[in-house]
Design an enzyme around this catalytic site. Structure first.
Site, mmCIF file in Angstrom:
data_model
loop_
_atom_site.group_PDB
_atom_site.id
_atom_site.type_symbol
_atom_site.label_atom_id
_atom_site.label_comp_id
_atom_site.label_asym_id
_atom_site.label_seq_id
_atom_site.Cartn_x
_atom_site.Cartn_y
_atom_site.Cartn_z
ATOM 1 N N ASN A 95 0.794 -1.199 -0.137
ATOM 2 C CA ASN A 95 0.064 -0.169 -0.062
ATOM 3 C C ASN A 95 0.953 1.311 0.053
ATOM 4 O OD1 ASN A 95 -2.364 -1.413 0.144
ATOM 5 N ND2 ASN A 95 -2.664 -0.955 2.168
ATOM 6 N N ARG A 106 -10.796 -3.896 -13.763
ATOM 7 C CA ARG A 106 -10.006 -4.835 -13.541
ATOM 8 C C ARG A 106 -10.234 -6.386 -13.529
ATOM 9 N NH1 ARG A 106 -6.053 -1.612 -10.983
ATOM 10 N NH2 ARG A 106 -6.916 0.347 -9.978
ATOM 11 N N ARG A 141 -4.939 1.733 -13.228
ATOM 12 C CA ARG A 141 -3.538 1.953 -12.886
ATOM 13 C C ARG A 141 -3.013 0.448 -12.334
ATOM 14 N NH1 ARG A 141 -1.192 6.781 -11.953
ATOM 15 N NH2 ARG A 141 -3.138 7.796 -11.551
ATOM 16 N N HIS A 159 -15.374 3.261 -14.718
ATOM 17 C CA HIS A 159 -15.020 2.649 -13.532
ATOM 18 C C HIS A 159 -16.254 1.999 -13.241
ATOM 19 C CE1 HIS A 159 -14.374 2.545 -9.291
ATOM 20 N NE2 HIS A 159 -13.179 2.066 -9.713
ATOM 21 N N TYR A 214 -12.924 -9.446 -1.639
ATOM 22 C CA TYR A 214 -13.655 -7.925 -1.643
ATOM 23 C C TYR A 214 -15.211 -8.079 -1.185
ATOM 24 C CZ TYR A 214 -9.599 -5.770 -4.273
ATOM 25 O OH TYR A 214 -8.396 -5.415 -4.288
ATOM 26 N N ARG A 257 -14.173 3.072 4.369
ATOM 27 C CA ARG A 257 -12.899 1.961 4.614
ATOM 28 C C ARG A 257 -11.623 2.797 4.779
ATOM 29 N NH1 ARG A 257 -9.268 0.646 0.259
ATOM 30 N NH2 ARG A 257 -11.318 0.250 -0.783
ATOM 31 N N HIS A 316 -15.579 -2.804 0.357
ATOM 32 C CA HIS A 316 -15.459 -2.378 -0.984
ATOM 33 C C HIS A 316 -16.903 -1.663 -1.481
ATOM 34 C CE1 HIS A 316 -14.387 -2.223 -5.347
ATOM 35 N NE2 HIS A 316 -13.345 -1.602 -4.986
#
EC number: 2.7.4.1
Length: 738
Positions: free
Chosen positions: A91, A427, A457, A487, A520, A620, A648
């Protein structure tokens, strides 16, 4: 993707934006469509104090400190603690590669715009450096003083060269000469050899050698190869570990290389050696030209990424001053960007230790349940037949992704009555069954459209590969709208049913990724509602064609609709609250998201709080909202839940106006202004009851969480001695497969 797991994948990275006074400010040359004006506020911001926002960068570091707190918690299974140490490290790498890099760019360009909390880029960089040094040191100490000894008690040792006996050293000598030495390249630095390029996130040894003849000293760099294991396991393990488990002894590979430096520099005296690691700027933006192939432009920028300027230098805390000065000079690193680590560098490598087959030291295996609506029966129904009977809400990972969303796409691909499948992909996993199903559908002659976001990314290369594979199979691949990332998580299936064409839809909060769906926490709506089907048809037309659709029937769509739509609903909640009288306490807003940063949304919540609307936020990660402050946010609370799964989902509830919304957008500038995002209203009372139950569990006073105070400090809750329940464990027990 950084590390072996994106448990905290969306770390709220993105271009560092100017936050005040214009939250929609754009840089010169930015062709991003301008965001629409904000909804008219119920009251002016003059009634709100200047210091009403928390700094988003420091808030992110506080989030990573909460991840570290999980690693420090000795009630956690031991290898899970090691996992959280690895997550913390990866992270922080990504934070420096993007967020810190963006701030440095602004500082170097002389851009003096203040952050929302009134800090210049340079002031933020100073505070980030101080806070990072504190938590990075604690990170190293948690490993060295807590996790490492506990691993030893379980028969898992990370040793030093000095700990080895002669037989072990001979064994490792053979390994070194056969497996490591051939891939090492010592690089000298002298007038004939310039200082070598040091790749980002690589582990290196800085070495000083001395010539015996004249005593002259020289610097050399040895890169630790990334194609060998970071932790070299010694053979000959026995079963004297806890409960008869095998004993594992590991030596960090940099220690092995250091022990054999005389082999790399024969005839030279080794004076000193120290490990170091740099992080480089990965905050690049693709210059999108309508006349240029986007794939080619992106591949060109990806090639440039590895040469980004250094933004952080990590060194062992015993590095000599002379060696550090040399690295600072040659790498062009500012002293404020040095992080001194009391122990091993790059603990993201602890994923290797986590991979040991020691189930007793890990969380109990959880097998997601199949949603009752899709459960196998003697005469199984298709998902389409199920959705014709009513909407279905799936909550991952508690309900299986593979037997719900994945099966929805796979059945559509195999169904001869399906005419078209349209889907967004942000993703996805390396062996994606979703992508495989889309390819099968195209090869079967169906019309298949895939909106592949190749600018996601750190997943750009993977998405480029999938885009090309899809194109080769005959899928119509589009890359969205120039200047925007796509997205949203949406899928549309068009099916012929006799004389009728019916549309089936999925709108979710998480990616179409069967692997991360097990890690997730997300929600998704599966529906055959005609209005949502019509909305998604319009949306896909806008993504693949030249439609300028801005309004939808049952969706809020960014960049033109979500911020204004949310503020409008906050104001409607205020109006309903005042209509029933503040004493009735009817106004109540509950929000669950990954990040809350957008100043306009925050101000709308402050104004609602000022008239007595109760607001509960479950966030979160980053939270720039300052809760519980006298005069403007007394009625707002904010908490953060971290645990086995990455929280998430994005869910909004406005109680007085009785509306629930789910979708892909966090309350951030990037999501609301520079991305295509979708929020959908959930109307079915059966499903809203499930969302209400989720909120009740997350907001239960006994739920283990961290609570945010008006001073920006996060405090573990409930306090010691109080009854504690685990939100995620409770949901697992409720959904555990028999």
């Amino acid at each position: 993707m950084i590390g072996n797991d994106r448990w905290v994948t969306e770390i709220e990275t993105g271009p560092v934006t100017e936050a005040r006074p214009d939250t929609n400010a754009r840089e010169p040359g930015d062709r991003t469509p301008a965001a629409p004006p904000a909804a008219t506020p119920a009251a002016t911001t003059d009634q709100l104090p200047e210091d009403r926002y928390l700094n988003r960068e420091l808030s992110w570091l506080e989030f990573n400190a909460r991840v570290l707190a999980l690693a420090a918690d000795d009630s956690m299974p031991l290898l899970e603690r090691a996992k959280f140490l690895a997550i913390f490290a990866s992270n922080l790498d990504e934070f420096y590669m993007v967020r810190v890099a963006g701030l440095k760019r602004r500082d170097q360009m002389g851009l003096s715009a203040l952050s929302a909390d009134g800090l210049t880029p340079r002031e933020q960089l100073g505070r980030i450096g101080e806070q990072t040094q504190r938590i990075a040191s604690r990170h190293a100490r948690v490993f060295r003083d807590s996790v490492l000894p506990a691993l030893g008690e379980e028969g898992i040792y990370v040793v030093t060269w000095a700990d080895l006996d002669q037989a072990e050293r001979e064994q490792l000598s053979t390994y070194f000469h056969e497996q490591v030495f051939p891939v090492l390249t010592p690089l000298a630095v002298d007038p004939a050899h310039p200082f070598p390029f040091v790749s980002g996130l690589s582990l290196n040894l800085a070495v000083t050698v001395r010539q015996p003849e004249d005593g002259g000293q020289h610097f050399a760099r040895v890169k630790v190869p990334d194609n060998v294991d970071r932790f070299v396991e010694l053979g000959g393990t026995d079963t004297d570990g806890a409960e008869g488990a095998a004993v594992h002894r590991f030596l960090p590979v940099e220690e092995l290389i250091a022990a054999f430096l005389p082999v790399l520099f024969p005839g030279m005296e080794i004076v000193e050696h120290h490990a170091f690691r740099i992080t480089r700027n990965a905050d690049f933006e693709v210059e999108e030209d309508r006349d240029e192939d986007l794939l080619q432009a992106l591949e060109r920028e990806l090639a440039r990424r590895r040469f980004g300027s250094p933004v952080r230098l990590e060194v062992a805390d015993d590095m000599t001053e002379g060696m550090l000065e040399l690295l600072l000079r040659e790498l062009d690193v500012h002293p404020g960007d040095v992080i001194e680590v009391p122990g091993l560098l790059d603990l993201s490598s602890l994923w290797q230790i986590y991979g040991l087959d020691r189930p007793a030291l890990k969380d109990r295996t959880f097998v997601p349940a199949t949603h009752p609506a899709f459960a196998e029966r003697e005469t199984p129904k298709s998902i389409f037949a199920t959705l014709r009977e009513g909407d279905v809400l799936v909550h991952h990972p508690y309900y299986s992704f593979s037997t719900s969303v994945q099966r929805f796409i796979e059945q559509a691909a195999a169904d001869p009555n399906v005419l078209a499948i349209k889907q967004t992909l942000y993703r996805t996993s390396g062996d994606s069954p979703i992508v495989r199903a889309l390819i099968d559908a195209a090869e079967a002659g169906k019309q298949v459209v895939a909106l592949v976001e190749i600018k996601a990314r750190f997943d750009e290369q993977a998405n480029i590969r999938w885009a090309r594979a899809l194109e080769q199979a005959g899928v119509h691949v589009a890359y969205g709208i120039v200047g925007l990332k796509t997205h949203c998580k949406t899928a549309l299936v068009v099916r012929r049913e006799g004389p009728v064409i019916r549309r089936y839809c999925h709108i979710g909060t998480g990616n179409y990724n069967s692997k991360t769906a097990r890690l997730y926490e997300d929600v998704g709506l599966l529906t055959a509602a005609p209005d949502i089907g019509a909305d998604l048809t319009d949306l896909f037309n806008s993504l693949t064609g030249y439609s300028r659709k801005l309004s939808y029937r049952n969706l809020l769509v960014a960049p033109h609709g979500i911020r204004a739509g949310i503020i409008e609903r906050v104001e409607r909640e205020v109006a309903a609250h005042l209509e029933h009288g503040p004493q009735a306490g009817k106004g109540h807003i509950r929000l669950k998201m990954n990040a809350l940063v957008d100043e306009q949304v925050i101000d709308a919540l402050y104004r609602a709080s000022q008239v007595g609307v109760r607001i509960e936020v479950v966030v979160r990660g980053i939270c720039a909202l300052r809760p519980g402050a006298e005069g403007f946010s007394e009625n707002i609370t904010a908490r953060s839940i971290l645990g086995r799964f990455l929280e998430h989902s994005r869910i909004l509830h406005f109680r007085a106006i009785d509306e629930f919304w789910i979708g892909s957008a966090d309350m951030m500038h990037r999501n609301l202004d520079r991305r295509v995002e979708v929020m959908a209203q959930v109307k079915d009372p059966r499903l809203t009851a499930q969302l209400d139950d989720l909120f009740e569990s997350a907001l239960d006073p006994a739920t283990r969480c961290w609570e945010l105070g008006p001073d920006g400090q996060w405090t573990a809750s409930p306090q010691e001695g109080r009854t504690v329940r685990d939100h995620q464990v409770s949901l697992m027990e409720r959904h555990r497969s028999p």
